[in-house]
Design a protein around this motif. Structure first.
Motif, PDB file in Angstrom:
ATOM      1  N   ILE A  19      -3.575   8.083  12.395  1.00 60.51           N
ATOM      2  CA  ILE A  19      -3.523   6.655  12.697  1.00 60.51           C
ATOM      3  C   ILE A  19      -2.613   5.903  11.747  1.00 60.51           C
ATOM      4  O   ILE A  19      -2.111   4.822  12.071  1.00 60.51           O
ATOM      5  N   THR A  20      -2.367   6.455  10.543  1.00 65.34           N
ATOM      6  CA  THR A  20      -1.554   5.720   9.559  1.00 65.34           C
ATOM      7  C   THR A  20      -0.140   6.258   9.398  1.00 65.34           C
ATOM      8  O   THR A  20       0.690   5.587   8.767  1.00 65.34           O
ATOM      9  N   GLU A  21       0.170   7.429   9.947  1.00 64.62           N
ATOM     10  CA  GLU A  21       1.479   8.043   9.728  1.00 64.62           C
ATOM     11  C   GLU A  21       2.625   7.153  10.194  1.00 64.62           C
ATOM     12  O   GLU A  21       3.649   7.037   9.518  1.00 64.62           O
ATOM     13  N   PHE A  22       2.472   6.510  11.337  1.00 53.87           N
ATOM     14  CA  PHE A  22       3.588   5.755  11.904  1.00 53.87           C
ATOM     15  C   PHE A  22       3.406   4.242  11.817  1.00 53.87           C
ATOM     16  O   PHE A  22       4.267   3.493  12.272  1.00 53.87           O
ATOM     17  N   LEU A  23       2.298   3.810  11.233  1.00 52.19           N
ATOM     18  CA  LEU A  23       2.136   2.384  10.960  1.00 52.19           C
ATOM     19  C   LEU A  23       2.751   2.086   9.595  1.00 52.19           C
ATOM     20  O   LEU A  23       2.742   2.942   8.706  1.00 52.19           O
ATOM     21  N   PRO A  24       3.296   0.876   9.392  1.00 50.38           N
ATOM     22  CA  PRO A  24       3.962   0.566   8.122  1.00 50.38           C
ATOM     23  C   PRO A  24       2.982   0.241   6.999  1.00 50.38           C
ATOM     24  O   PRO A  24       3.051  -0.816   6.358  1.00 50.38           O
ATOM     25  N   ILE A  25       2.051   1.179   6.733  1.00 51.81           N
ATOM     26  CA  ILE A  25       1.003   0.923   5.740  1.00 51.81           C
ATOM     27  C   ILE A  25       0.784   2.122   4.812  1.00 51.81           C
ATOM     28  O   ILE A  25      -0.184   2.135   4.058  1.00 51.81           O
ATOM     29  N   SER A  26       1.647   3.128   4.851  1.00 49.80           N
ATOM     30  CA  SER A  26       1.615   4.305   3.981  1.00 49.80           C
ATOM     31  C   SER A  26       0.453   5.249   4.263  1.00 49.80           C
ATOM     32  O   SER A  26      -0.687   5.020   3.835  1.00 49.80           O
ATOM     33  N   SER A  27       0.747   6.316   4.972  1.00 50.74           N
ATOM     34  CA  SER A  27      -0.276   7.333   5.247  1.00 50.74           C
ATOM     35  C   SER A  27      -0.704   8.040   3.964  1.00 50.74           C
ATOM     36  O   SER A  27      -1.872   8.414   3.802  1.00 50.74           O
ATOM     37  N   THR A  28       0.232   8.228   3.030  1.00 48.00           N
ATOM     38  CA  THR A  28      -0.088   8.880   1.759  1.00 48.00           C
ATOM     39  C   THR A  28      -1.176   8.118   1.015  1.00 48.00           C
ATOM     40  O   THR A  28      -2.139   8.699   0.517  1.00 48.00           O
TER      41      THR A  28
ATOM     42  N   HIS B 174      -3.401   6.146   2.227  1.00 47.57           N
ATOM     43  CA  HIS B 174      -4.685   6.226   2.933  1.00 47.57           C
ATOM     44  C   HIS B 174      -5.346   7.592   2.777  1.00 47.57           C
ATOM     45  O   HIS B 174      -6.568   7.677   2.669  1.00 47.57           O
ATOM     46  N   ILE B 175      -4.547   8.649   2.773  1.00 44.22           N
ATOM     47  CA  ILE B 175      -5.106   9.981   2.549  1.00 44.22           C
ATOM     48  C   ILE B 175      -5.720  10.063   1.158  1.00 44.22           C
ATOM     49  O   ILE B 175      -6.822  10.603   0.964  1.00 44.22           O
TER      50      ILE B 175
ATOM     51  N   LEU C  86     -10.586  10.144  -2.206  1.00 48.00           N
ATOM     52  CA  LEU C  86     -11.318   9.685  -3.391  1.00 48.00           C
ATOM     53  C   LEU C  86     -12.644   9.023  -3.030  1.00 48.00           C
ATOM     54  O   LEU C  86     -13.677   9.303  -3.642  1.00 48.00           O
ATOM     55  N   LEU C  87     -12.622   8.154  -2.020  1.00 45.80           N
ATOM     56  CA  LEU C  87     -13.837   7.425  -1.655  1.00 45.80           C
ATOM     57  C   LEU C  87     -14.913   8.343  -1.089  1.00 45.80           C
ATOM     58  O   LEU C  87     -16.105   8.167  -1.364  1.00 45.80           O
TER      59      LEU C  87
ATOM     60  N   GLU D  71      -1.615  19.689   4.557  1.00 46.24           N
ATOM     61  CA  GLU D  71      -0.507  18.744   4.714  1.00 46.24           C
ATOM     62  C   GLU D  71       0.462  19.219   5.797  1.00 46.24           C
ATOM     63  O   GLU D  71       0.942  18.425   6.607  1.00 46.24           O
ATOM     64  N   ILE D  72       0.754  20.502   5.807  1.00 47.64           N
ATOM     65  CA  ILE D  72       1.659  21.070   6.810  1.00 47.64           C
ATOM     66  C   ILE D  72       1.084  20.889   8.212  1.00 47.64           C
ATOM     67  O   ILE D  72       1.775  20.452   9.142  1.00 47.64           O
ATOM     68  N   PHE D  73      -0.183  21.206   8.383  1.00 42.39           N
ATOM     69  CA  PHE D  73      -0.817  21.085   9.697  1.00 42.39           C
ATOM     70  C   PHE D  73      -0.846  19.629  10.158  1.00 42.39           C
ATOM     71  O   PHE D  73      -0.583  19.328  11.338  1.00 42.39           O
ATOM     72  N   LEU D  74      -1.167  18.707   9.251  1.00 44.59           N
ATOM     73  CA  LEU D  74      -1.234  17.292   9.612  1.00 44.59           C
ATOM     74  C   LEU D  74       0.137  16.765  10.016  1.00 44.59           C
ATOM     75  O   LEU D  74       0.272  16.032  10.999  1.00 44.59           O
ATOM     76  N   HIS D  75       1.168  17.139   9.254  1.00 43.17           N
ATOM     77  CA  HIS D  75       2.522  16.661   9.549  1.00 43.17           C
ATOM     78  C   HIS D  75       3.052  17.253  10.859  1.00 43.17           C
ATOM     79  O   HIS D  75       3.718  16.559  11.637  1.00 43.17           O
ATOM     80  N   LEU D  76       2.786  18.530  11.090  1.00 45.77           N
ATOM     81  CA  LEU D  76       3.232  19.152  12.333  1.00 45.77           C
ATOM     82  C   LEU D  76       2.592  18.479  13.540  1.00 45.77           C
ATOM     83  O   LEU D  76       3.230  18.298  14.584  1.00 45.77           O
ATOM     84  N   ALA D  77       1.327  18.107  13.412  1.00 46.67           N
ATOM     85  CA  ALA D  77       0.636  17.427  14.501  1.00 46.67           C
ATOM     86  C   ALA D  77       1.277  16.064  14.779  1.00 46.67           C
ATOM     87  O   ALA D  77       1.473  15.677  15.937  1.00 46.67           O
TER      88      ALA D  77
END
Length: 276
Positions: free
Chosen positions: A15-24, A26-27, A32-33, A44-50
């Motif tokens: 949901i955050t990869e292509f929104l201008p709010i930094s997926s990094t 949010h991950i 942490l939370l 990371e590889i699997f998430l990015h490939l998806a």
């Protein structure tokens, strides 16, 4: 890794990869939370490939048209295909510039920079850029047929900023594209299409650093769940962003970035060095 952890990471990434709010950002925050263990390069590889697969499927007609026009122009020199050919060259050029500068700058991104204060500052920068482009810059009317090399170079530079922890790739690329005078439709399209070779390239570079046994350690089913979740929510994110930009303004993303930056700065451990 549990199924729930994999599902959460997949949803957040998608949901955050292509929104201008930094997926990094949010991950990191989600990890942490919720005290999630982010299992390094494999996840990371699997998430990015998806996410890349989601872009490819959503823009499949655009990609087919561009690729077909590229080769058709080389073979037949048909003026009708020239725009697709030139636009393809712009994507390739921007990818090369981003790749070269990204590799160079990555060597200067010291581990000490990967901290909540730096991420918070980067989110403020992202938000400020969004406000600037929305409130203080006149939108242009350039499209694929009228954009030029200078526009491509500026967009590539904007995309390169994403090597800084917390800077949104989609945000910096979109702002740079709008600043050059591209209309919203072309800016969004160029930003998304650029994501394909850039994310694929960075993913390929990650593969060589994989340690044997990591896939087995995490488990194939959690990886599958994370992949599917990231893919589905990446599609949702793409559709929602395009629809949002047609009806609303970037300033709302800026406000969100400021709020998130304040949370990261004041409530996360400032001494923590994050493994991004």
């Amino acid at each position: 890794m549990s199924i729930l952890e994999a599902l959460i990471l997949g949803v957040v990434q998608g949901i955050t990869e292509f929104l201008p709010i930094s997926s990094t950002a949010h991950i990191v925050i989600a990890s942490l939370l919720l005290n999630l263990r982010f299992p390094g390069l494999v996840m990371e590889i699997f998430l990015h490939l998806a996410s890349v697969l989601a872009v490819i499927i959503y823009f499949r007609h655009d990609l087919a048209q561009i690729i077909k026009g590229f080769f058709a122009y080389i073979r037949y020199r048909n003026p009708h295909d020239k725009v697709s050919f030139i636009f393809s060259l712009y994507i390739i050029l921007a990818t090369i510039i981003t790749g070269v500068l990204g590799v160079v700058l990555t060597d200067f991104i010291d581990e000490s920079l990967k901290t909540p204060p730096v991420i918070a500052f980067s989110l403020v920068v992202t938000g400020s850029l969004l406000i600037f482009i929305e409130r203080f810059h006149r939108f242009g009317d350039k499209n694929e047929a009228t954009m030029g090399l200078k526009d491509t170079f500026i967009v590539a530079l904007g995309q390169t900023l994403a090597v800084i922890p917390g800077i949104s790739r989609s945000g910096s690329t979109l702002v740079a594209a709008l600043w050059t005078g591209l209309n919203r439709e072309t800016a969004v399209r160029f930003s998304f299409l650029l994501a394909i070779p850039v994310i694929l390239g960075s993913t390929v570079l990650m593969v060589k650093d994989l340690e044997p046994g990591l896939v087995a350690e995490i488990g194939l089913f959690p990886l599958f769940i994370a992949f599917v979740a990231s893919f589905i929510f990446s599609i949702i994110g793409i559709i929602w962003l395009i629809d949002f930009l047609e009806k609303s303004r970037l300033i709302y993303f800026a406000v969100y970035c400021y709020v998130l930056a304040a949370f990261v700065y004041f409530f996360l451990d400032r001494s923590l060095i994050i493994d991004l």
